[in-house]
Write an enzyme that holds these catalytic residues in place. Structure first.
Site, PDB file in Angstrom:
ATOM      1  N   ASP A 179       2.268  -1.240   1.497  1.00 30.65           N
ATOM      2  CA  ASP A 179       2.503  -2.684   1.457  1.00 30.65           C
ATOM      3  C   ASP A 179       2.071  -3.313   2.774  1.00 30.65           C
ATOM      4  O   ASP A 179       1.747  -2.625   3.743  1.00 30.65           O
ATOM      5  CB  ASP A 179       3.958  -3.011   1.126  1.00 30.65           C
ATOM      6  CG  ASP A 179       4.115  -4.405   0.482  1.00 30.65           C
ATOM      7  OD1 ASP A 179       3.100  -5.110   0.319  1.00 30.65           O
ATOM      8  OD2 ASP A 179       5.247  -4.774   0.147  1.00 30.65           O
ATOM      9  N   ASP A 205       9.597  -6.774   5.558  1.00 32.98           N
ATOM     10  CA  ASP A 205      10.312  -7.955   6.049  1.00 32.98           C
ATOM     11  C   ASP A 205      11.810  -7.719   5.866  1.00 32.98           C
ATOM     12  O   ASP A 205      12.433  -7.047   6.677  1.00 32.98           O
ATOM     13  CB  ASP A 205       9.787  -9.182   5.276  1.00 32.98           C
ATOM     14  CG  ASP A 205      10.219 -10.498   5.883  1.00 32.98           C
ATOM     15  OD1 ASP A 205      11.378 -10.603   6.316  1.00 32.98           O
ATOM     16  OD2 ASP A 205       9.412 -11.445   5.938  1.00 32.98           O
ATOM     17  N   ARG A 265      12.977  -5.857   3.591  1.00 35.89           N
ATOM     18  CA  ARG A 265      13.007  -4.495   3.035  1.00 35.89           C
ATOM     19  C   ARG A 265      13.473  -4.452   1.569  1.00 35.89           C
ATOM     20  O   ARG A 265      13.553  -3.382   0.959  1.00 35.89           O
ATOM     21  CB  ARG A 265      13.876  -3.585   3.933  1.00 35.89           C
ATOM     22  CG  ARG A 265      13.565  -2.111   3.795  1.00 35.89           C
ATOM     23  CD  ARG A 265      14.131  -1.300   4.951  1.00 35.89           C
ATOM     24  NE  ARG A 265      13.207  -1.342   6.086  1.00 35.89           N
ATOM     25  CZ  ARG A 265      13.474  -0.823   7.292  1.00 35.89           C
ATOM     26  NH1 ARG A 265      14.637  -0.234   7.520  1.00 35.89           N
ATOM     27  NH2 ARG A 265      12.587  -0.891   8.248  1.00 35.89           N
ATOM     28  N   THR A 296      11.979  -5.707  -1.331  1.00 36.05           N
ATOM     29  CA  THR A 296      10.915  -5.312  -2.255  1.00 36.05           C
ATOM     30  C   THR A 296      10.597  -3.833  -2.095  1.00 36.05           C
ATOM     31  O   THR A 296      10.434  -3.104  -3.072  1.00 36.05           O
ATOM     32  CB  THR A 296       9.608  -6.095  -1.958  1.00 36.05           C
ATOM     33  OG1 THR A 296       9.902  -7.477  -1.912  1.00 36.05           O
ATOM     34  CG2 THR A 296       8.558  -5.829  -3.022  1.00 36.05           C
ATOM     35  N   PRO A 330      -5.124 -12.836   7.431  1.00 39.16           N
ATOM     36  CA  PRO A 330      -6.411 -13.531   7.244  1.00 39.16           C
ATOM     37  C   PRO A 330      -6.667 -13.901   5.785  1.00 39.16           C
ATOM     38  O   PRO A 330      -7.254 -14.944   5.499  1.00 39.16           O
ATOM     39  CB  PRO A 330      -7.440 -12.517   7.769  1.00 39.16           C
ATOM     40  CG  PRO A 330      -6.752 -11.187   7.743  1.00 39.16           C
ATOM     41  CD  PRO A 330      -5.309 -11.485   8.011  1.00 39.16           C
ATOM     42  N   TRP A 331      -6.226 -13.045   4.851  1.00 42.54           N
ATOM     43  CA  TRP A 331      -6.488 -13.330   3.427  1.00 42.54           C
ATOM     44  C   TRP A 331      -5.720 -14.554   2.929  1.00 42.54           C
ATOM     45  O   TRP A 331      -6.010 -15.044   1.839  1.00 42.54           O
ATOM     46  CB  TRP A 331      -6.195 -12.110   2.553  1.00 42.54           C
ATOM     47  CG  TRP A 331      -4.933 -11.374   2.852  1.00 42.54           C
ATOM     48  CD1 TRP A 331      -3.680 -11.655   2.367  1.00 42.54           C
ATOM     49  CD2 TRP A 331      -4.793 -10.208   3.681  1.00 42.54           C
ATOM     50  NE1 TRP A 331      -2.774 -10.748   2.851  1.00 42.54           N
ATOM     51  CE2 TRP A 331      -3.420  -9.841   3.656  1.00 42.54           C
ATOM     52  CE3 TRP A 331      -5.684  -9.434   4.437  1.00 42.54           C
ATOM     53  CZ2 TRP A 331      -2.923  -8.743   4.364  1.00 42.54           C
ATOM     54  CZ3 TRP A 331      -5.186  -8.348   5.133  1.00 42.54           C
ATOM     55  CH2 TRP A 331      -3.829  -8.008   5.103  1.00 42.54           C
TER      56      TRP A 331
END
Lengths: 175, 175
Positions: free
Chosen positions: A94, A98, A100, A102, A155-156
């Site tokens: 992943d 964050d 945790r 998910t 960036p995506w």
């Protein structure tokens, strides 16, 4: 909240470093499972170094109005390929650890398919209080870079990649 | 064979341009289907602009010894989510339209799920003789950039991203 922007090339280098550590560990994963959609890009880059097939799982913690769901909603799950995970050594990938939540949810679902082993690699871990935990059955937990509890800009997610890169270059935090 | 290397930022800009044309067409896709693993990164970037859920399908034309299979092998397919494609407007995303074999295979499989409409977006199309065809049922076929029949080097395939970028900067072909 503090913002930290990363360029594509920085992400690529972080993944290359992760892949080297995974390789050196002797864990020898057989399949990559990418958590969508954040894990798609890190997983695809890891594939370049580890040359493994990628399965994807889609998970959403949010509704379209951005309210949080009581439990994650499966967008796409591994079903007819579940038997391919049975007895295999999984590398779960992943973007960021964050809260945790998910991550723990996906780990527990994958463990229910009786893999031979399960390890986790995330690009970034935010150093903050976690609401989920990494179950003890997880063989390895690799982090590309440890980060403070900031707003991470990938960036995506950039509408304008040149503006995004300007934010990367003006980054003040050492990470 | 001639090589053409693209940087991540060039790919990002190409996807942004594709997304603008998709938006302007009025096609209004409801779901993205990414062909894995080449389509994962373009699809994830398109999601930034179109904000749609992504489903993935994994296809392989090759065995591990690189021999070509008589027909594509499904690595991961949409199964329990198939009903989510039924009656929906699909945007199928892949990296490159090379021989067109994978693309035609995926299009025909998806069409068998009775979507309301199906359109295709690829980052690059190689101008060469094709072994597959785009079926007449396809509403739109968008190409990010038309390329000659060259060896396309994507940034996510780079073992060393700095070396890759050097190849991007020394590119002689105008594309």
């Amino acid at each position: 909240m503090e913002q930290i922007a990363f360029s594509y090339n920085e992400i690529h280098d972080t993944v290359a470093d992760l892949a080297r550590r995974i390789d050196a560990s002797g864990y020898s994963p057989e399949v990559i499972v990418a958590i969508g959609t954040g894990g798609f890009i890190p997983a695809r880059i890891i594939k370049t170094f580890l040359n493994l097939p990628i399965y994807t799982v889609g998970i959403s913690l949010y509704l379209e109005d951005h309210t949080t769901l009581p439990s994650p909603k499966k967008i796409q799950w591994i079903d007819e390929v579940e038997q391919k995970l049975n007895g295999r050594r999984i590398l779960l990938v992943d973007e960021v650890d964050d809260s945790r939540t998910t991550l723990e949810y996906c780990i527990r679902e994958l463990l229910s398919n009786d893999p031979a082993a399960l390890a986790v690699a995330v690009l970034h871990n935010k150093q903050k209080e976690k609401r989920g935990e990494i179950p003890a059955e997880v063989s390895y937990y690799w982090v590309g870079r440890e980060l403070p509890d900031a707003w991470v800009k990938y960036p995506w997610d950039a509408l304008d990649i040149q503006e995004h890169d300007a934010a990367v270059h003006s980054r003040e935090v050492a990470v």
